[in-house]
Every structure is written in structure tokens, then in C-alpha cells.
Design a protein around this motif. Structure first.
Motif, PDB file in Angstrom:
ATOM      1  N   CYS A   1     -20.172 -46.304 -21.711  1.00  0.00           N
ATOM      2  CA  CYS A   1     -21.531 -45.761 -21.643  1.00  0.00           C
ATOM      3  C   CYS A   1     -22.520 -46.806 -22.168  1.00  0.00           C
ATOM      4  O   CYS A   1     -22.242 -47.458 -23.184  1.00  0.00           O
ATOM      5  N   ILE A   2     -23.630 -46.949 -21.480  1.00  0.00           N
ATOM      6  CA  ILE A   2     -24.687 -47.838 -21.985  1.00  0.00           C
ATOM      7  C   ILE A   2     -25.998 -47.056 -21.998  1.00  0.00           C
ATOM      8  O   ILE A   2     -26.330 -46.373 -21.023  1.00  0.00           O
ATOM      9  N   VAL A   3     -26.692 -47.120 -23.135  1.00  0.00           N
ATOM     10  CA  VAL A   3     -27.898 -46.289 -23.290  1.00  0.00           C
ATOM     11  C   VAL A   3     -28.856 -46.906 -24.307  1.00  0.00           C
ATOM     12  O   VAL A   3     -28.428 -47.594 -25.238  1.00  0.00           O
ATOM     13  N   ALA A   4     -30.135 -46.644 -24.101  1.00  0.00           N
ATOM     14  CA  ALA A   4     -31.146 -46.936 -25.121  1.00  0.00           C
ATOM     15  C   ALA A   4     -31.835 -45.622 -25.452  1.00  0.00           C
ATOM     16  O   ALA A   4     -32.277 -44.913 -24.535  1.00  0.00           O
TER      17      ALA A   4
ATOM     18  N   ARG B   1     -32.946 -38.910 -29.754  1.00  0.00           N
ATOM     19  CA  ARG B   1     -32.070 -39.001 -28.583  1.00  0.00           C
ATOM     20  C   ARG B   1     -32.838 -39.009 -27.262  1.00  0.00           C
ATOM     21  O   ARG B   1     -32.273 -38.777 -26.199  1.00  0.00           O
ATOM     22  N   VAL B   2     -34.150 -39.282 -27.320  1.00  0.00           N
ATOM     23  CA  VAL B   2     -34.944 -39.359 -26.078  1.00  0.00           C
ATOM     24  C   VAL B   2     -34.654 -40.694 -25.389  1.00  0.00           C
ATOM     25  O   VAL B   2     -34.672 -41.752 -26.021  1.00  0.00           O
ATOM     26  N   ILE B   3     -34.361 -40.613 -24.071  1.00  0.00           N
ATOM     27  CA  ILE B   3     -34.042 -41.835 -23.301  1.00  0.00           C
ATOM     28  C   ILE B   3     -35.122 -42.189 -22.279  1.00  0.00           C
ATOM     29  O   ILE B   3     -35.122 -43.283 -21.731  1.00  0.00           O
ATOM     30  N   GLY B   4     -36.014 -41.242 -21.990  1.00  0.00           N
ATOM     31  CA  GLY B   4     -37.053 -41.489 -20.992  1.00  0.00           C
ATOM     32  C   GLY B   4     -37.888 -40.237 -20.810  1.00  0.00           C
ATOM     33  O   GLY B   4     -37.597 -39.199 -21.422  1.00  0.00           O
TER      34      GLY B   4
ATOM     35  N   ASN C   1     -36.845 -47.406 -32.476  1.00  0.00           N
ATOM     36  CA  ASN C   1     -37.703 -46.636 -33.368  1.00  0.00           C
ATOM     37  C   ASN C   1     -39.011 -46.358 -32.639  1.00  0.00           C
ATOM     38  O   ASN C   1     -39.938 -47.164 -32.664  1.00  0.00           O
ATOM     39  N   PHE C   2     -39.031 -45.227 -31.940  1.00  0.00           N
ATOM     40  CA  PHE C   2     -40.158 -44.930 -31.059  1.00  0.00           C
ATOM     41  C   PHE C   2     -40.482 -43.450 -31.169  1.00  0.00           C
ATOM     42  O   PHE C   2     -39.586 -42.600 -31.137  1.00  0.00           O
TER      43      PHE C   2
ATOM     44  N   LYS D   1     -32.901 -36.423 -22.612  1.00  0.00           N
ATOM     45  CA  LYS D   1     -32.215 -36.712 -23.879  1.00  0.00           C
ATOM     46  C   LYS D   1     -30.744 -37.034 -23.678  1.00  0.00           C
ATOM     47  O   LYS D   1     -30.063 -36.435 -22.831  1.00  0.00           O
ATOM     48  N   PHE D   2     -30.239 -37.946 -24.516  1.00  0.00           N
ATOM     49  CA  PHE D   2     -28.811 -38.257 -24.576  1.00  0.00           C
ATOM     50  C   PHE D   2     -28.118 -37.074 -25.247  1.00  0.00           C
ATOM     51  O   PHE D   2     -28.686 -36.457 -26.158  1.00  0.00           O
ATOM     52  N   PRO D   3     -26.886 -36.746 -24.836  1.00  0.00           N
ATOM     53  CA  PRO D   3     -26.178 -35.636 -25.499  1.00  0.00           C
ATOM     54  C   PRO D   3     -26.013 -35.895 -26.999  1.00  0.00           C
ATOM     55  O   PRO D   3     -25.912 -37.037 -27.430  1.00  0.00           O
TER      56      PRO D   3
END
Ligand SMILES: NC(=O)c1ccc[n+]([C@@H]2O[C@H](COP(=O)([O-])OP(=O)(O)OC[C@H]3O[C@@H](n4cnc5c(N)ncnc54)[C@H](OP(=O)(O)O)[C@@H]3O)[C@@H](O)[C@H]2O)c1
Length: 184
Positions: free
Chosen positions: A13-16, A21-24, A139-140, A147-149
Motif C-alpha cells: 500500500c502507498i498513501v499520503a 487520515r484525510v487523503i484528498g 501535517n495539514f 479517508k484512509f481506513p
């Protein structure tokens, strides 16, 4: 039904994500991090990426040197450069086929791994099959969006790889490697 022992190539898994846990925002990323896309390119080069149709839409093109396997429930959806998958099982099969076919053609850049590329709906489906997460923590300030699980914290060994301070153009962020303690 995918049996974990039958996975031919590991799924990474690759994630920012931010501290919530917000990804976008559902359409796009919320931040721009210097060097992060370059790093993502290096890590994922020569692999199949499994992504949701919304993530494909946000990128808008296949990523070079990799397979874009796009999950959609639509049986008629297609896009140039996308390999369509109507289920996660189908996505894994397509990913394995792509790896084998490219290795047979003598492509030395091919890695024996598949990336779970997001977004939120696809992480939700595929995370249980991953023993490794390459995570960028940002840090945003954002509380809602895709959201990521939520991870079971005790299931993962976490190693911080690198730290970056905030600049006038970008928030503070860090790279982490997560490894499942009891591998599946
Ligand atoms: N920060 C990061 O690391 C990162 C990474 C990737 C994406 N993102 C962000 O995440 C957001 C998008 O995430 P999202 O959760 O809204 O969408 P998504 O996961 O990218 O895509 C959702 C779509 O996947 C398809 N899908 C879902 N479950 C399926 C299933 N079981 N079988 C077949 N197809 C299935 C459906 O497509 P159809 O509607 O066509 O049926 C669904 O609408 C964007 O903001 C993007 O920028 C962030």
C-alpha cells in the motif's frame, strides 16, 4: 474470494495522509509536497497500480512505466492506457498477468509487487491483503474528505524514514514504513 496464500505477488500500500487520515477532497490531493511525486515514481516504477476510477480521473492519464489497473463497477467504462477491473480479484489477476507478460518480454525494470494506489474506497477493499505500507504523513489541517481506513495500531511496526520541515509552500511531512507484525 482471494486467499492470501494464493497471492503470487505481494501487495504494497502507498498513501499520503494527514493526521486525521484525510487523503484528498474526493477529486484531488490537498497538498503539494516537494519530492513526494518523484519518490512515488521511484518506488512504484515497473509495477501495476490498483486504483479506483475516481483516482484515475484525478490523475487523468496512465503513469509511465507502470500499469494503471482501474477498478470500476461499470462494465462499459474504458480509457486509453487503463486496464479495467470490475472487482478486486479481477484487478489482482490483471496485475499478475501484466507482471508476467512484461518479465517475459525481458523488461528488467519489473518488480514482483503490486501497489494498492488508492483512493479511499480501494484502500478499504485491499488493505487487508497488504503486509507493507509506504506512508507519507502530512501535517495539514483538514478533517473531512476521502479517508484512509483506521489502522489497528498494534498490528503494525512503524519506522520513520525521513522528516521534512514546513516551508512557505509546503506543510511539514515525513516518510514512514509500516510492516505488519503478524504477516498474512
Ligand atoms: N493521498 C493519497 O495517497 C491518495 C491516493 C489516491 C487517491 N487519493 C485521493 O482519493 C480521492 C479519491 O478516493 P475515493 O475513495 O473518492 O475514490 P476511489 O477509491 O479512487 O475510486 C472509487 C471508485 O472505484 C470504483 N470501485 C469501488 N469499489 C469497487 C468495487 N468493489 N468493484 C469495482 N469498482 C469499485 C467505483 O468506480 P465507478 O464509480 O466507476 O463504479 C468507485 O466510484 C481523491 O481525492 C484522490 O486525490 C489520495
Amino acid at each position: 474470494m482471494i486467499r492470501k496464500k494464493d497471492l503470487k505477488n505481494p501487495i504494497v500500500c502507498i498513501v499520503a495522509m494527514n493526521q486525521n487520515r484525510v487523503i484528498g477532497d474526493g477529486n484531488d490531493l490537498l497538498w503539494h509536497l516537494p519530492g513526494d511525486l518523484k519518490r512515488l515514481k521511484i518506488i512504484t516504477m515497473g509495477t501495476p497500480l490498483i486504483m479506483g476510477r475516481k483516482t484515475w480521473d484525478s490523475i487523468g492519464r496512465p503513469l509511465p512505466g507502470r500499469a494503471s489497473i482501474v477498478m470500476t463497477k461499470s462494465v462499459s467504462w474504458k480509457a486509453e492506457g487503463a486496464i479495467v477491473a470490475n472487482s478486486f480479484e479481477n484487478a489482482i489477476t490483471e496485475a499478475n498477468i501484466w507482471i508476467e507478460a512484461n518479465k517475459k518480454m525481458g523488461n528488467k525494470a519489473i518488480q514482483n509487487k503490486i501497489f494498492l494506489f488508492g483512493g479511499a474506497q480501494i484502500y478499504e477493499i485491499g488493505l487487508e491483503y497488504c503486509n507493507t505500507i509506504e506512508m507519507t504523513k502530512v501535517n495539514f489541517c483538514a478533517v473531512s474528505g476521502s479517508k484512509f481506513p483506521r489502522l489497528k495500531e498494534n498490528d503494525w511496526k512503524k519506522t520513520k524514514l525521513e522528516d521534512f520541515e514546513a516551508t512557505s509552500n509546503s506543510p511539514e511531512f515525513s516518510y514512514w514504513h509500516y510492516s505488519r507484525i503478524i504477516q498474512r
